[in-house]
Design a protein around this motif. Structure first.
Motif, PDB file in Angstrom:
ATOM      1  N   ALA A  82       0.813  -1.220   0.000  1.00 60.08           N
ATOM      2  CA  ALA A  82       0.000   0.000   0.000  1.00 60.08           C
ATOM      3  C   ALA A  82       0.845   1.268   0.000  1.00 60.08           C
ATOM      4  O   ALA A  82       0.342   2.344  -0.352  1.00 60.08           O
ATOM      5  CB  ALA A  82      -0.936   0.008   1.204  1.00 60.08           C
ATOM      6  N   VAL A  83       2.119   1.173   0.402  1.00 55.60           N
ATOM      7  CA  VAL A  83       2.995   2.351   0.427  1.00 55.60           C
ATOM      8  C   VAL A  83       4.107   2.224  -0.619  1.00 55.60           C
ATOM      9  O   VAL A  83       5.165   2.829  -0.492  1.00 55.60           O
ATOM     10  CB  VAL A  83       3.587   2.579   1.836  1.00 55.60           C
ATOM     11  N   ALA A  84       3.840   1.403  -1.639  1.00 53.00           N
ATOM     12  CA  ALA A  84       4.713   1.309  -2.819  1.00 53.00           C
ATOM     13  C   ALA A  84       6.110   0.802  -2.515  1.00 53.00           C
ATOM     14  O   ALA A  84       7.083   1.219  -3.148  1.00 53.00           O
ATOM     15  CB  ALA A  84       4.786   2.667  -3.519  1.00 53.00           C
ATOM     16  N   VAL A  85       6.228  -0.105  -1.541  1.00 52.07           N
ATOM     17  CA  VAL A  85       7.497  -0.791  -1.304  1.00 52.07           C
ATOM     18  C   VAL A  85       7.421  -2.140  -2.023  1.00 52.07           C
ATOM     19  O   VAL A  85       6.494  -2.917  -1.777  1.00 52.07           O
ATOM     20  CB  VAL A  85       7.760  -1.003   0.198  1.00 52.07           C
ATOM     21  N   PRO A  86       8.354  -2.432  -2.923  1.00 49.28           N
ATOM     22  CA  PRO A  86       8.266  -3.652  -3.732  1.00 49.28           C
ATOM     23  C   PRO A  86       8.575  -4.918  -2.941  1.00 49.28           C
ATOM     24  O   PRO A  86       9.708  -5.377  -2.890  1.00 49.28           O
ATOM     25  CB  PRO A  86       9.316  -3.419  -4.831  1.00 49.28           C
ATOM     26  N   GLU A  87       7.562  -5.491  -2.336  1.00 55.26           N
ATOM     27  CA  GLU A  87       7.730  -6.734  -1.586  1.00 55.26           C
ATOM     28  C   GLU A  87       7.016  -7.873  -2.319  1.00 55.26           C
ATOM     29  O   GLU A  87       6.631  -7.733  -3.475  1.00 55.26           O
ATOM     30  CB  GLU A  87       7.239  -6.580  -0.150  1.00 55.26           C
ATOM     31  N   LEU A  88       6.842  -8.975  -1.634  1.00 56.98           N
ATOM     32  CA  LEU A  88       6.312 -10.192  -2.239  1.00 56.98           C
ATOM     33  C   LEU A  88       4.971  -9.964  -2.946  1.00 56.98           C
ATOM     34  O   LEU A  88       4.789 -10.335  -4.120  1.00 56.98           O
ATOM     35  CB  LEU A  88       6.180 -11.270  -1.162  1.00 56.98           C
TER      36      LEU A  88
END
Length: 219
Positions: A168-174
């Motif tokens: 939701a905060v645009a951090v590229p995770e899984l």
């Protein structure tokens, strides 16, 4: 499904899982001791300190983690006058949000653990000549750790799943890479693979905490 397609889909998701694990490790390592400090603050004889700690815990437990992440990532930079000094890297902001949120939950877990210790333990330690810190370190904390271990285990598993909020905060995770693959290929398969990866991570955590419970003879 070809092997090449499977590889092209899974490798980015595994790279995203590294971000998930990194956030989990940072949050768990910092929030647990911070939670214990909050517990001591709540039990402080100073009413101002205890009141501030209780208010903090109430706010962090009473509002959604997602809202807190959005405020830290996007809200703080909008504050007049000081906002320009509060602009954080997205991952750093996410780590801060998770730490502050989970510290409040761990504080309540530790408080419950301390309440479970018989008051006679404190009285006996005084009779034996232990100082307050010796009593805490040698007698109270080992017993408290056994009491809170199942709750800490459950909260840690919740934390690994909550890392999906990074999306939701645009951090590229899984989950980000899973959603990208779904949009690109019009297939639901990436979601199933992401679910399997989450299950593997939670299984490893479960096995670790079960080992801790046996190690400390909880069962």
């Amino acid at each position: 499904m070809s092997a090449d397609y499977f590889t092209s889909m899974v490798i980015p998701m595994l790279e995203g899982a590294q971000m998930t694990v990194l956030l989990f490790l940072i949050a768990i390592v910092v929030s647990i001791p911070l939670g214990f400090v909050l517990t001591l603050a709540v039990k402080s004889s100073n009413r101002s300190i205890a009141g501030l700690a209780n208010t903090y815990i109430y706010i962090m437990r009473g509002t959604p983690l997602l809202l807190q992440l959005l405020v830290i990532c996007f809200g703080l930079p909008m504050l007049p006058g000081v906002g320009q000094y509060l602009v954080l890297d997205r991952f750093t902001a996410a780590c801060l949000g998770f730490i502050l949120n989970y510290a409040a939950y761990f504080a309540e877990i530790f408080r419950g653990g301390l309440l479970a210790i018989d008051k006679g333990q404190y009285e006996a330690s005084q009779v034996l000549g232990f100082s307050k810190w010796q009593t805490m370190l040698r007698i109270i904390l080992p017993q408290m750790f056994r009491v809170v271990l199942p709750a800490v285990s459950n909260e840690s598993i919740t934390l690994i799943k909550d890392t999906a909020l990074l999306y939701a905060v645009a951090v590229p995770e899984l989950l980000h890479f899973a959603q990208t693959a779904v949009n690109r290929d019009f297939s639901i398969m990436p979601f199933f693979i992401a679910g399997i990866i989450y299950l593997v991570m939670t299984l490893l955590l479960t096995v670790f905490f079960k080992w801790l419970e046996r190690r400390f003879k909880f069962e």
